[in-house]
Motif scaffolding. Structure first.
Motif, mmCIF file in Angstrom:
data_model
loop_
_atom_site.group_PDB
_atom_site.id
_atom_site.type_symbol
_atom_site.label_atom_id
_atom_site.label_comp_id
_atom_site.label_asym_id
_atom_site.label_seq_id
_atom_site.Cartn_x
_atom_site.Cartn_y
_atom_site.Cartn_z
ATOM 1 N N LYS A 32 6.686 -0.265 7.889
ATOM 2 C CA LYS A 32 5.935 0.491 8.895
ATOM 3 C C LYS A 32 4.481 0.669 8.466
ATOM 4 C CE LYS A 32 7.918 4.136 10.633
ATOM 5 N NZ LYS A 32 8.414 5.546 10.732
ATOM 6 N N PHE A 33 3.556 0.325 9.362
ATOM 7 C CA PHE A 33 2.142 0.629 9.197
ATOM 8 C C PHE A 33 1.806 1.789 10.139
ATOM 9 C CE2 PHE A 33 0.171 -3.697 7.680
ATOM 10 C CZ PHE A 33 0.823 -3.546 6.466
ATOM 11 N N VAL A 34 1.500 2.943 9.588
ATOM 12 C CA VAL A 34 1.138 4.108 10.400
ATOM 13 C C VAL A 34 -0.355 4.075 10.690
ATOM 14 C CG1 VAL A 34 1.032 6.637 10.507
ATOM 15 C CG2 VAL A 34 3.024 5.497 9.477
ATOM 16 N N VAL A 35 -0.709 3.993 11.969
ATOM 17 C CA VAL A 35 -2.112 4.012 12.403
ATOM 18 C C VAL A 35 -2.432 5.438 12.855
ATOM 19 C CG1 VAL A 35 -3.786 3.120 14.056
ATOM 20 C CG2 VAL A 35 -2.041 1.603 13.106
ATOM 21 N N PRO A 36 -3.364 6.130 12.192
ATOM 22 C CA PRO A 36 -3.629 7.534 12.531
ATOM 23 C C PRO A 36 -4.565 7.728 13.726
ATOM 24 C CG PRO A 36 -4.975 6.900 10.678
ATOM 25 C CD PRO A 36 -4.150 5.689 11.029
ATOM 26 N N PHE A 37 -4.657 6.722 14.578
ATOM 27 C CA PHE A 37 -5.491 6.778 15.780
ATOM 28 C C PHE A 37 -4.721 6.173 16.959
ATOM 29 C CE2 PHE A 37 -8.290 6.232 12.065
ATOM 30 C CZ PHE A 37 -9.045 7.401 12.166
ATOM 31 N N THR A 38 -5.255 6.345 18.153
ATOM 32 C CA THR A 38 -4.601 5.823 19.342
ATOM 33 C C THR A 38 -4.678 4.297 19.395
ATOM 34 O OG1 THR A 38 -6.666 6.133 20.582
ATOM 35 C CG2 THR A 38 -5.024 7.898 20.721
ATOM 36 N N ALA A 39 -3.822 3.705 20.182
ATOM 37 C CA ALA A 39 -3.795 2.251 20.335
ATOM 38 C C ALA A 39 -5.057 1.758 21.035
ATOM 39 C CB ALA A 39 -2.564 1.837 21.133
ATOM 40 N N ASP A 65 2.983 2.012 14.030
ATOM 41 C CA ASP A 65 3.377 3.329 14.527
ATOM 42 C C ASP A 65 2.120 4.179 14.665
ATOM 43 O OD1 ASP A 65 4.732 5.593 15.264
ATOM 44 O OD2 ASP A 65 5.575 6.013 13.275
ATOM 45 N N ASN A 66 1.652 4.388 15.895
ATOM 46 C CA ASN A 66 0.437 5.175 16.138
ATOM 47 C C ASN A 66 0.744 6.665 16.062
ATOM 48 O OD1 ASN A 66 0.037 2.508 17.975
ATOM 49 N ND2 ASN A 66 -1.923 3.221 17.215
ATOM 50 N N LYS A 67 0.049 7.368 15.160
ATOM 51 C CA LYS A 67 0.202 8.812 14.992
ATOM 52 C C LYS A 67 -1.180 9.468 14.977
ATOM 53 C CE LYS A 67 4.722 8.991 14.423
ATOM 54 N NZ LYS A 67 5.593 9.711 15.387
ATOM 55 N N PRO A 68 -1.853 9.538 16.160
ATOM 56 C CA PRO A 68 -3.198 10.110 16.198
ATOM 57 C C PRO A 68 -3.197 11.628 16.079
ATOM 58 C CG PRO A 68 -2.451 9.595 18.419
ATOM 59 C CD PRO A 68 -1.377 9.106 17.483
ATOM 60 N N GLY A 69 -4.348 12.158 15.690
ATOM 61 C CA GLY A 69 -4.510 13.607 15.645
ATOM 62 C C GLY A 69 -5.234 14.086 14.407
ATOM 63 N N ALA A 70 -5.998 15.161 14.579
ATOM 64 C CA ALA A 70 -6.702 15.828 13.471
ATOM 65 C C ALA A 70 -7.628 14.884 12.724
ATOM 66 C CB ALA A 70 -5.701 16.466 12.511
ATOM 67 N N LEU A 74 -3.353 13.665 10.600
ATOM 68 C CA LEU A 74 -1.941 13.794 10.963
ATOM 69 C C LEU A 74 -1.138 12.598 10.452
ATOM 70 C CD1 LEU A 74 0.082 15.574 12.528
ATOM 71 C CD2 LEU A 74 -0.358 14.167 14.534
ATOM 72 N N GLY A 75 -1.621 11.400 10.755
ATOM 73 C CA GLY A 75 -0.947 10.201 10.279
ATOM 74 C C GLY A 75 -0.997 10.076 8.766
ATOM 75 N N ALA A 76 -2.123 10.457 8.184
ATOM 76 C CA ALA A 76 -2.273 10.384 6.735
ATOM 77 C C ALA A 76 -1.283 11.312 6.038
ATOM 78 C CB ALA A 76 -3.700 10.737 6.332
ATOM 79 N N GLU A 77 -1.094 12.502 6.587
ATOM 80 C CA GLU A 77 -0.134 13.450 6.006
ATOM 81 C C GLU A 77 1.282 12.897 6.071
ATOM 82 O OE1 GLU A 77 1.571 18.006 6.647
ATOM 83 O OE2 GLU A 77 0.152 17.156 8.081
#
Length: 321
Positions: A32-39, A65-70, A74-77
């Motif tokens: 999984k590559f978590v992207v901390p921003f929107t697509a 896996d897009n996890k935007p926020g803060a 958010l994604g980094a955490e």
């Protein structure tokens, strides 16, 4: 020899052997590559290019896996607190460095994330309204000094790339600028096109279509080399502003504790992806420069970025809103 010493040695050897065996067997399931921003943004597009190429090298799907926020935190955490088993990685950006400098508190320690690989970068372009009287960075800076109230420089908020560009221009070259924070790069771009502010900077992948469409005027590229797909635009360094060196980059960070062998394999896979002609040419056509490299070269890049951005934060007093 003491029994406890012998037992501890045996246990340690067994643990080390287990880690080595795990690294050799990796990967045996999707990564999984978590992207901390929107697509759709620069970070996301670079992540997808890396995932596409790396999956072919590693023999397993690499899922975005897009996890935007803060502001990316958010994604980094999420990744920082993930098991260090080599199956969850963060698609990092400058915020992984600067957020710890400017935010009052962070939900994880800086050391909880470890640099693994450089993917690519989208040079930032300093842009002005299409009818602006200044046509390059030197003319813009001089015009700002002559303006009674200075010029308004739009940003995407505190600690954003355009904010760093503005502070460098102010502290290093005496530009007379008022930083105007917007909620996003899209809002600041709209303000430029409407002539509500005198300048901003934005990733090449976002700004180039607007520049070629006549909606913005390009003043300078803020990276060290010209953009492959828009080589007519000179760099800030070429125009006499060598301290203006910043880009929208994407890399890969891992949770602390991932085996070195696994991180080396990820770095090699990403490097191979960036050297794949189909992927590299596609990125270049959109204004993105593929980089790749080794884990060591990315660690060096991160260390240099940290030192450079920290100096700007200190001089400007940049703090979370």
């Amino acid at each position: 020899m003491n029994y406890l010493v012998v037992r501890s040695t045996v246990l340690l050897c067994g643990f080390s052997a287990a880690i080595a065996a795990h690294a050799q067997a990796w990967p045996n399931k999707p990564i999984k590559f978590v992207v901390p921003f929107t697509a759709g943004g620069a970070n996301d597009l670079m992540a997808r290019a890396a995932a596409e190429g790396a999956s072919k090298v590693l023999g397993q799907p690499v899922v975005i896996d897009n996890k935007p926020g803060a502001g990316g935190s958010l994604g980094a955490e999420l990744v920082a607190k993930s098991p260090p088993d080599g199956y969850t990685f963060l698609i990092s950006a400058a915020g992984v460095i600067s957020n710890h400098m400017i935010k009052k508190s962070m939900p994880f320690k800086e050391s909880d994330l470890v640099p693994v690989a450089m993917i690519a970068l989208s040079p930032s372009i300093i842009v002005a309204p299409p009818n602006a009287t200044y046509s390059n960075l030197k003319e813009f800076v001089e015009a700002s000094k002559k303006s009674p109230d200075g010029f308004n420089f739009a940003t995407a908020g505190t600690g954003s790339t355009p904010h760093f560009v503005a502070e460098i221009l102010k502290s290093k070259y005496g530009a007379k600028l008022q930083v105007v924070p917007y909620k996003s790069g899209n809002e600041s771009a709209t303000a430029i096109m409407a002539g509500q502010v005198q300048a901003t900077s934005e990733a090449s992948i976002v700004s180039l279509p607007k520049i070629t469409g006549g909606k913005m005027k390009a003043l300078a590229n803020t990276w060290t080399t010209r953009i492959s797909s828009y080589s007519q635009l000179s760099t800030a360094t070429e125009q006499g502003f060598p301290e203006v060196k910043i880009a929208h980059w994407a890399g890969v960070h891992a949770p602390a504790g991932v085996a070195a062998e696994i991180m080396d394999k990820v770095a090699a896979a990403v490097d191979a992806a960036m050297k794949t002609p189909e992927i590299a040419n596609r990125l270049k056509a959109s204004g993105i420069e593929p980089i790749g490299g080794t884990r060591a070269s990315f660690n060096q890049f991160v260390a240099e970025e940290k030192a450079r951005l920290a100096a700007v934060v200190k001089v400007s007093g940049m703090k979370e809103d």
